[in-house]
Design a protein around this motif. Structure first.
Motif, short mmCIF file in Angstrom:
data_model
loop_
_atom_site.label_atom_id
_atom_site.label_comp_id
_atom_site.label_asym_id
_atom_site.label_seq_id
_atom_site.Cartn_x
_atom_site.Cartn_y
_atom_site.Cartn_z
N MET D 235 18.26 31.25 40.44
CA MET D 235 18.84 30.42 39.39
C MET D 235 18.55 31.02 38.01
O MET D 235 19.25 30.71 37.05
CB MET D 235 18.30 28.99 39.49
CG MET D 235 19.10 27.97 38.70
SD MET D 235 20.78 27.71 39.36
CE MET D 235 20.53 26.24 40.38
N SER D 236 17.54 31.86 37.92
CA SER D 236 17.23 32.47 36.62
C SER D 236 18.14 33.64 36.29
O SER D 236 18.12 34.14 35.17
CB SER D 236 15.77 32.96 36.61
OG SER D 236 15.63 34.16 37.34
N ILE D 237 18.97 34.06 37.26
CA ILE D 237 19.92 35.15 36.98
C ILE D 237 21.07 34.59 36.13
O ILE D 237 21.53 33.47 36.37
CB ILE D 237 20.47 35.73 38.31
CG1 ILE D 237 19.33 36.30 39.16
CG2 ILE D 237 21.53 36.80 38.03
CD1 ILE D 237 19.75 36.70 40.57
N ASN D 238 21.52 35.38 35.19
CA ASN D 238 22.59 34.93 34.30
C ASN D 238 23.79 34.40 35.07
O ASN D 238 24.23 35.02 36.03
CB ASN D 238 23.09 36.11 33.44
CG ASN D 238 21.97 36.84 32.77
OD1 ASN D 238 20.97 37.15 33.40
ND2 ASN D 238 22.12 37.10 31.48
N VAL D 240 24.26 32.00 37.08
CA VAL D 240 24.13 31.37 38.41
C VAL D 240 24.08 29.85 38.26
O VAL D 240 23.37 29.33 37.40
CB VAL D 240 22.88 31.90 39.14
CG1 VAL D 240 22.61 31.10 40.42
CG2 VAL D 240 23.08 33.37 39.47
#
Lengths: 368, 368, 368, 368
Positions: D235-238, D240
Motif C-alpha cells: 500500500m505504500s507504493i505510489n 496503490v
C-alpha cells in the motif's frame, strides 16, 4: 531498532566507513519550513574537523557537507534530509599489519568476532569520522529547537586535571585549542599534551554539555526519560566510558538534605530553583533549569608504544599503531557532545508536542 | 518509541501507579519453549521487596506475581507474557499536602508541568514500585540467556564510603542488608544508616553489576552499542544520576598506554585479555570478557527535614515528607540493576542471532 | 518492532489467550487530561461481544473491562492505561483432538511450525477474542480524536451479496444483527445465515469503515502513509484477506479521466472535491475528505463439515470442528475495524502534531 | 517510527526528490558475509527503469546505482549499505503552473496542506522515482533470502482485462512490455495502451507477486503478521489502492467448506496442502506454501485531459498535465512489488531467527 539510527521523531541515520568513498546521514522527521542550507551546517563541522591544531589528528580534509534532499528554495520540506561528505584523504597505503592484527583497546577484535568480515582501513565504521555526521545532524536539530535554546560544550578535565569552575568563561572556550573554559587550565593542558605527543601516548578527558532555554516537560517516564536518552546518546560516542547528569557520581556521596534542590516562586510567577544538583531533570523530565551533563572519554588506544596483541590467525603479536596520532580524542568530542544533546532535545520536544499539544512550555504557576 | 517500553526484540512494557489497583508488565518477543512459572520470578522479586530490613522503606506487601499469559503447561509459547502484581498496601490517608505541593528533588513538579494532571498518591507512576516489574522481566531475561550467564550486582559505595575491592566476596553480598561484597564496609554502613535514620536524612550509593559468561558479538554500532543500551537502561532507574562502563570516569584520568587492555592467545585457542579497563565492551560490542558497569544513585529526597518549595497554586511552601522513609534507595536498586542488565543482554543476544545467525559466539581464533 | 504492539505514538500492546485467566492491553502515549472511565469503553465492547444474536458464536461472557492504571480522578494522566478483561467462560473440556490435529484454515499448524509449543485451547493467542482489546483501545483513541470525528463501520457484502448503496442508511446499521446499512440486504442475509447454520458451513463478508471530520495532513510519506497504516491495521484482524481504500480494486479497471477527483473552491474558502475515488487519501496523506476503507473477511474455518488434515505426529486425519460455531465472523469484525481505524487516526494525528505543530488542520486556502 | 524507513531488522530508509541532485537509500541490519556489488543490483533497476518501451514514461536516464558503504572486498560487512543514484534528467523548464496548482489525483494538495512547503518539481518526494531505491533494496534482500527463494511478479489485469490463468507462463513475463504472463492478454493490452496514449488518458492495473521456497514460521501474531507487513509494504507504493492475499476479496464470497485448504502428509514427511486459498499465510505466519499477494494500481492522474482544480491562492483553475505521460503506472510497479515482498520476507526471516533460533524452517512432521 535500526543499529545505525537514533532518535524517534527527529531521527538520524548515519552510514559510511573511514576510507570508503563518502560518509553520510539522513535526518528524517524534521519539521517543514525551517531555513536550512549548507551554510547552517558547515561552521559546526569546521569546529569538529581534524587537522586544525597540533593537538588533534592530522587528517587533512575540508569535510564539506552537501544537502542532497529535503530542502527546497532554502527551506526544509518535512521530507528526509540527506547529508553527504566525500572522503578525500584516503591515503593509499599498506594496511597489512592492521588488516590482520587487532589493536588493543580498539573495536578491531569485537568487529571481527561479531561480523567475521570488517573494513579495517582507518577503523572502518568504528572510526571517529562517523561523528562528523552527528555534528551535521546536530546543526539541523538546533534549527528545530530555535534561537531561544543554547547548547554549549566544554572540556572540563584532561588526564585528571580539572578546570577551576570559579574561573569558568564561555568565551575562553573558543579561544584555545581545547574548548577549555579556564585559560589557566588550557595552558597547563597544552604543556601536558606536547609532552604526550613526544612520548607517543595519549590521555583521557571529561566533556560537559550545558543546554539553556529549554522548556519544562521534555522527556517521559519510564523508558523515554530525557536523562536516559542523553546517556545513550553520549555513551554511543566513540571512546566514551561514562555519563552523568547534574551532580552525577558525586550525588552518591551526598546526603538527601544537601542534594535536593529547593524551590521558591520568582517575582514573574515562574518557579525558581535555589540549586541545580539535579542537572535540570527530575523523574526523567526537564524542569526548565539548565540541563547539565558530562561524559568521560578514554585515552585513544592508537599510541606509538608497542603493545601485546593477537592476530586473526590466532597468533601472539606485538603491535605499534603507526600513522596519525591523536593525543586526546576528548577534544574533538566537544562539538559531538553538543550535537548529540541537540538531537536528543529536538526529538524530546517533538514527542512532547505530540502527546501534550497544548503544554504551556513554561514553569509559570498556577498552570491551570 | 513507546515511553513505557524498553528493549527491541526482547521488549518489556510496564504500567501501573504506586497506589492504583495493580502494577504490571508485558514481556513481548520471548523465545518459545523456555520453562517458566511464577516460581522462577518470585525469588528475584523477594530480593527487591521493601520491608525486609530496617534500612529500606517499610511498605509491607508480599509482591506476589502472577503470569496471566504467554505460557502453556509451564513453557513459554512465544506470545506476550503478562505479569501482574496487585497493590495491597494502599493505606488510605490524607494526601492533602503532597497533592498540592511539589517535593524538592522529586518528579512532582516535572509531572505537573508536563501533563497538568498527576496521580500524586505515593509518587504515582514515578514511584520506585515500578521497578518490581523490571525485576520480574529480568527473571524472564535470565531464562533467555541461559544458565551459562551469570549476572550479579553489589553496592560498592555508600555516601562516599567505598568497599575494599581486595576484600570482595560475592557470598557476602547475600549475607548483609546492603548487597555489600565487603563485610567490613557493611558494618560501617550499618552504623551510618542508623544515624541517618535518626536524623531523618538519606544518602547516595553506587551499584556495580557484573555479567559473566556472555558471548562476544553482542551490541552493534553505531547507536545500538551495548554500552549505550546499558547506559539508557541504568539511567532510567529511579534516582540514578550517572552510569559508567569498565574504568568509567577514571579512564579520563589515565594515559593510553595504561588504559588499553593487551591480549594474548590462551592455550585453548581463545583470546585472553591481560586486563579489563574496557569493562568487556569495545566499539559497543561485547568482547567475551566480564561486562562491568556501575551506576550512581542519589540520596532519596523524601526526608524528614523541612524544605522550601512551591505549590500548584504558585505559593511558597515549606514541606516535610511524612510517612515511610528510605534512607538509602541505592540498596534496593541492586536487583533492579541486575534485571536491567539481564534484559539488555537478552535483547542484544536476540539481535545478534538475527543478523549473524551463524556467529560462533566464542573468542576462539582463527574464526574462519 | 514488538509483535504484539501497534501504533507509534498512540501505542497499543495486547496480550492474552482465549482460555487463559484474562486478556488485556496497554495503551501507551495517550495524551493527558482526557476524561476516561470504564463507562467510555464498555459500550463499544458490548457491540463486539459474542453471544448477542444467533448469528455469532455463543460464548457467553460479560467482557467487563477494568482500567488498572493511567487515569486519576476520571482523567487520563499521560501514563500507560492498562485494560483487563477476565476470561470467565473457560469451559473445561477435552481438547484431545484439537490438541493434536491442525484445523484446516486455522493458525494451528503455523503456530506449531513456528513456535513448537502452542496453547491450543480455543485457538490460544490466535483467537478472535484478542480483538476485544482492540475495541477497548479504539474507545480510548476516539477520545484522542475528539467529538468532531465520526468513525462508523458497516457490513457491505456477505457471501457475495452486496448492499444497495442507494439504500444506505446509517441508522439501520444498529437495528439489525449484521451492522447492515441496507434493511433489504439484512433480510436476505438473515435467511442465508440460518441456512448456513443448518448446513454447518460459514460465509465471508466485506466490512466498510468511514471516518468523517478528520483534518487534512494525517499520514506521511513514504512508509508512514495513512493508507499503508490502515492496510496493516485491517490486515492484522483475524481472517482478513484483503484491504482497499476508496475505489480500491475497482480503480484498476478505470481510466485516469474517470478516477481522479476534480476540485473547486467552496464558498467558505475550503477545497471542495467533486468526487472521492481516492477515499480521502492522496500520496498517503489525508485530504480532509471522508476516509473510506474496506476489508474482506474470509469465512470461518471452524465448520461442522469433516475435513482432511494432519496431526502433530505426521499422520493423516479427518477433523470436524466441534463446539461453538460462528457462521460469519465478518459481523463481529465491524466494531473491530472501527477501532483499528480510530487507533490509526489517533496515532497519525499525534505524529502530525509532532512534526508540524502549527499545521492549520483545515483545507482553507490560501494557507499562507 | 521513521516516516521514510520500513522494515525492523532489515531496515530500509530512502531519501530524495524527483528533481534533486540524487536519490538514495540506506539498508541497515543486513547480515555480513554476503557477496554484493553494484552488479547484483543494477539488473533489477534496469527492469524498473523508465524509458524502455513506448508504454512507460519517457524519462531517459541510466539510473546507475553506486554502493557507498557497507561492503568490503565484495562482501557485506554488517554495517549500513548506502545506495545512491544521481538524477541526470533534470530538464530545466518552467514549472509555473504546477508550482501553484494542485493536480487532481496527485499528492500536491495533500503535501501543501500538511507541510506548507513542497518541492513541486516532478512531484518531488511523491514521485514514483523513489521506488528505484526500493528495487535496489530488494536486490539486497534477495541476497539475504538466498538462492532457494524465488520472488516473481506479473501484471494480471489491466483496465479490467485480466489474464487467463490457464495460460500462465512465467517465461512470457520477460518477453513483453507489460510483465504479462499471458501472451494473448499482452497483445490485447498493447492495442489498448496505444489507444490510451492517443486519447491522453491512462488505465489502472493489478499486480501479483508470488514468493516460493520460503520456510514456514515467518511473521508473528498479532501486529507483526506477515500479511499485515505485506499489506503495508504494497500500500505504500505510489498509486496503490488495494492489497489482497491468496483468495483475497473473493474469499468474502465463499463458504467455509470451499475456502479452507485441506492437508495431508506427503511421502517425504512434509505437509502437503490440497489447495492454497490462504495464499501461504495462516494466522499471520507463513505455512511453507507459495505466498501469493496482489495489489491494485490506480490509473495515473497525469493525463492530457483538462481537469478542474484549485491553486494555492484559493482560485478555481483548469489544468492539463503536460510533459511525460505514463499511460499505465502499474507496469513499472511489478519489479517494485517484487522488491517490497523481498524486503518484507528478509525482515521476517531475521525476526524469526531472533526469536526461534533453532526453528526447523520446514513443514516436516513430527517436529519434536
Amino acid at each position: 531498532m535500526s543499529h545505525n539510527s537514533f532518535g524517534h521523531l527527529f531521527r538520524v541515520t548515519t552510514w559510511g566507513e573511514s576510507h570508503g568513498p563518502a560518509i553520510g546521514g539522513v535526518v528524517d522527521g524534521c519539521p517543514p519550513g525551517l531555513s536550512l542550507t549548507e551554510a547552517d551546517i558547515q561552521p559546526w563541522l569546521d569546529l569538529r574537523r581534524p587537522g586544525q591544531s597540533k593537538f588533534v589528528t592530522q587528517r587533512q580534509e575540508p569535510d564539506e557537507v552537501r544537502i542532497l534532499s529535503g530542502t527546497f528554495e532554502g527551506l526544509t520540506t518535512g521530507t528526509p534530509i540527506s547529508l553527504l561528505i566525500e572522503n578525500q584523504d584516503q591515503r593509499s597505503r599498506d594496511y597489512g599489519e592492521i588488516a590482520d592484527s587487532f589493536r588493543p583497546g580498539h573495536a578491531d577484535l569485537a568487529y571481527h568476532l561479531k561480523y567475521g568480515v570488517r573494513d579495517y582501513r582507518g577503523g572502518g565504521r568504528s572510526s571517529a569520522r562517523e561523528t562528523a555526521m552527528r555534528v551535521a545532524a546536530g546543526a539541523v536539530a538546533r534549527k528545530v529547537l530555535g534561537m531561544g535554546v543554547s547548547i554549549r560544550g566544554a572540556l572540563v578535565a584532561m588526564g585528571g586535571d580539572a578546570v577551576d569552575r570559579a574561573a569558568w568563561d564561555w568565551k575562553a572556550v573558543r579561544e584555545n585549542d581545547f574548548f577549555c573554559p579556564d585559560p589557566a587550565a588550557a595552558a597547563r593542558w597544552e604543556e601536558r599534551l606536547l609532552e604526550l605527543r613526544r612520548s607517543g601516548s595519549s590521555v583521557g578527558a571529561v566533556v560537559e554539555v550545558v543546554a539553556e532555554g529549554i522548556p519544562p516537560g521534555l522527556g517521559a517516564p519510564i523508558y523515554g526519560k530525557l536523562d536516559a536518552e542523553i546517556a545513550a546518546a553520549f555513551m554511543s560516542i566513540n571512546a566514551v566510558k561514562g555519563v552523568e547528569i547534574g551532580e552525577g557520581f558525586a550525588a552518591a556521596a551526598l546526603t538527601g538534605d544537601r542534594n535536593a534542590d529547593e524551590m521558591r516562586m520568582a517575582p514573574d510567577g515562574t518557579v525558581e530553583f535555589l540549586d541545580n544538583h539535579a542537572g535540570g531533570v527530575l523523574g526523567g523530565i526537564s524542569t526548565g533549569q539548565p540541563l547539565v551533563a558530562r561524559f568521560a572519554v578514554k585515552p585513544t588506544s592508537s599510541i606509538l608504544v608497542p603493545r601485546r596483541t593477537v592476530d586473526r590467525h590466532g597468533r601472539d603479536r606485538e603491535l605499534v599503531t603507526k600513522g596519525r596520532h591523536d593525543p586526546c580524542v576528548g577534544i574533538r568530542a566537544v562539538p559531538v557532545g553538543e550535537a548529540m544533546m541537540a538531537c536528543v532535545l529536538a526529538d524530546a520536544l517533538m514527542r512532547h508536542r505530540a502527546q501534550v499539544p497544548d503544554a504551556p512550555l513554561t514553569t509559570r504557576l498556577p498552570r491551570n
